[in-house]
Design an enzyme around this catalytic site. Structure first.
Site, PDB file in Angstrom:
ATOM      1  N   GLY A  28       0.803  -1.218   0.000  1.00 48.25           N
ATOM      2  CA  GLY A  28       0.000   0.000   0.000  1.00 48.25           C
ATOM      3  C   GLY A  28       0.835   1.267   0.000  1.00 48.25           C
ATOM      4  O   GLY A  28       2.055   1.240   0.218  1.00 48.25           O
ATOM      5  N   ASN A  29       0.170   2.377  -0.286  1.00 47.00           N
ATOM      6  CA  ASN A  29       0.811   3.687  -0.283  1.00 47.00           C
ATOM      7  C   ASN A  29      -0.238   4.762  -0.054  1.00 47.00           C
ATOM      8  O   ASN A  29      -1.383   4.603  -0.458  1.00 47.00           O
ATOM      9  CB  ASN A  29       1.593   3.941  -1.583  1.00 47.00           C
ATOM     10  CG  ASN A  29       1.033   3.154  -2.739  1.00 47.00           C
ATOM     11  OD1 ASN A  29       0.037   3.564  -3.336  1.00 47.00           O
ATOM     12  ND2 ASN A  29       1.616   1.998  -3.038  1.00 47.00           N
ATOM     13  N   GLY A  45       8.552   0.413  -0.288  1.00 51.46           N
ATOM     14  CA  GLY A  45       8.973  -0.731   0.514  1.00 51.46           C
ATOM     15  C   GLY A  45       8.930  -0.563   2.019  1.00 51.46           C
ATOM     16  O   GLY A  45       9.558  -1.338   2.731  1.00 51.46           O
ATOM     17  N   GLU A  74       4.007   3.219  -6.810  1.00 51.57           N
ATOM     18  CA  GLU A  74       2.718   3.601  -7.409  1.00 51.57           C
ATOM     19  C   GLU A  74       2.493   5.116  -7.419  1.00 51.57           C
ATOM     20  O   GLU A  74       1.365   5.568  -7.588  1.00 51.57           O
ATOM     21  CB  GLU A  74       1.559   2.931  -6.666  1.00 51.57           C
ATOM     22  CG  GLU A  74       1.669   1.418  -6.501  1.00 51.57           C
ATOM     23  CD  GLU A  74       1.545   0.619  -7.808  1.00 51.57           C
ATOM     24  OE1 GLU A  74       1.681   1.203  -8.901  1.00 51.57           O
ATOM     25  OE2 GLU A  74       1.326  -0.600  -7.701  1.00 51.57           O
ATOM     26  N   HIS A  93      -4.066   3.877  -1.130  1.00 52.38           N
ATOM     27  CA  HIS A  93      -4.090   2.592  -1.830  1.00 52.38           C
ATOM     28  C   HIS A  93      -3.583   1.537  -0.856  1.00 52.38           C
ATOM     29  O   HIS A  93      -2.515   1.725  -0.255  1.00 52.38           O
ATOM     30  CB  HIS A  93      -3.198   2.614  -3.067  1.00 52.38           C
ATOM     31  CG  HIS A  93      -2.826   1.236  -3.538  1.00 52.38           C
ATOM     32  ND1 HIS A  93      -3.773   0.291  -3.842  1.00 52.38           N
ATOM     33  CD2 HIS A  93      -1.620   0.632  -3.704  1.00 52.38           C
ATOM     34  CE1 HIS A  93      -3.156  -0.835  -4.192  1.00 52.38           C
ATOM     35  NE2 HIS A  93      -1.855  -0.655  -4.104  1.00 52.38           N
ATOM     36  N   HIS A  95      -4.160  -2.978   0.490  1.00 54.30           N
ATOM     37  CA  HIS A  95      -4.458  -4.349   0.061  1.00 54.30           C
ATOM     38  C   HIS A  95      -5.392  -5.038   1.060  1.00 54.30           C
ATOM     39  O   HIS A  95      -4.998  -6.029   1.682  1.00 54.30           O
ATOM     40  CB  HIS A  95      -3.156  -5.143  -0.078  1.00 54.30           C
ATOM     41  CG  HIS A  95      -2.149  -4.512  -0.993  1.00 54.30           C
ATOM     42  ND1 HIS A  95      -0.800  -4.764  -0.900  1.00 54.30           N
ATOM     43  CD2 HIS A  95      -2.304  -3.653  -2.029  1.00 54.30           C
ATOM     44  CE1 HIS A  95      -0.156  -4.079  -1.838  1.00 54.30           C
ATOM     45  NE2 HIS A  95      -1.043  -3.389  -2.530  1.00 54.30           N
ATOM     46  N   HIS A 155      -5.514  -7.309  -6.403  1.00 54.17           N
ATOM     47  CA  HIS A 155      -4.466  -6.423  -5.900  1.00 54.17           C
ATOM     48  C   HIS A 155      -4.902  -5.639  -4.665  1.00 54.17           C
ATOM     49  O   HIS A 155      -4.238  -5.701  -3.643  1.00 54.17           O
ATOM     50  CB  HIS A 155      -4.045  -5.494  -7.052  1.00 54.17           C
ATOM     51  CG  HIS A 155      -2.930  -4.565  -6.714  1.00 54.17           C
ATOM     52  ND1 HIS A 155      -2.137  -3.965  -7.660  1.00 54.17           N
ATOM     53  CD2 HIS A 155      -2.468  -4.102  -5.524  1.00 54.17           C
ATOM     54  CE1 HIS A 155      -1.239  -3.198  -7.082  1.00 54.17           C
ATOM     55  NE2 HIS A 155      -1.417  -3.267  -5.784  1.00 54.17           N
TER      56      HIS A 155
HETATM   57 ZN   LIG Z   1      -0.529  -2.269  -4.202  1.00 51.67          ZN
END
Ligand SMILES: [Zn+2]
Length: 223
Positions: A28-29, A45, A74, A93, A95, A155
């Protein structure tokens, strides 16, 4: 919102996403739009449960790093969504397990089973699967850039908001609705006249990037 406050709020949000089980390990971000032509985004990361304010990356809207290390892989769809939606100040974003399970079952998220779903989510499209970090994934996401919330096949999910809190609420609600559908797969939507009533409430109370809501959101203008 000044940069110091934005850093603090963004890190708080990442810790909450991790503690709530909405994302795992380095997945995620999250980003926020700063005043002017820059964003803050999580680094590549990094575990979201351990993230600190100094780990965040500051970028221009053109994609150049101003300070910090390597941005999330992303970052391009974050920048694309901000460019497309001037009112969007925060993008998440991640998961979430049940959201991904819904895409594996070839099921979309039905947002009109409960009133909160109807109020917060609107229609929830699913972006097709593409390799993480690729231009093809950016293209797939941008097809739904004006959706308050979307699933990503196999995703995860993306939500956006006028504030970080609004984007977080949408992500939490999206995962709640995905889990609810898995627990009660035969549940029917609310009656049509009730959905119409809720849509009208949504239009008056909640901001939306696609303009389906008024600007009289109860939350402040910044992330
Ligand atoms: Zn992702």
């Amino acid at each position: 919102m000044n940069e110091g406050s934005a850093r603090r709020r963004l890190v708080e949000c990442c810790h909450l996403l991790y503690e709530r089980g909405l994302t795992f390990s380095a997945g995620g971000n999250v980003s926020v739009r700063l005043d002017g032509e820059a964003i803050l985004i999580t680094p590549s990361g990094a575990n979201k449960g351990l993230l600190g304010e100094d780990d965040l990356v500051k970028m221009t809207m053109g994609g150049e790093v101003v300070s910090g290390g390597k941005p999330s892989i992303e970052h391009r769809f974050h920048l694309g969504i901000y460019r497309e939606n001037p009112g969007t100040n925060a993008i998440i974003h991640c998961h979430p397990l049940h959201c991904i399970a819904a895409t594996l079952k070839n099921e979309g998220i039905r947002s009109c089973i409960t009133p909160e779903g109807a109020l917060l989510l609107d229609r929830v499209p699913t972006a097709r699967y593409e390799t993480p970090g690729s231009q093809a994934l950016v293209d797939a996401v941008m097809e739904y850039a004006d959706s308050p919330a979307m699933l990503m096949d196999r995703h995860g999910a993306i939500t956006q908001g006028r504030t970080l809190e609004e984007a977080f609420n949408r992500m939490e609600e999206l995962e709640f609705q995905a889990r609810l559908q898995l627990l009660a797969p035969d549940a029917e939507d609310l009656p049509a006249n009730e959905i119409d009533r809720l849509k009208e409430m949504r239009r008056c109370r909640y901001w939306s990037p696609n303009g389906s809501a008024s600007s009289s959101s109860t939350r402040g203008p910044a992330a």
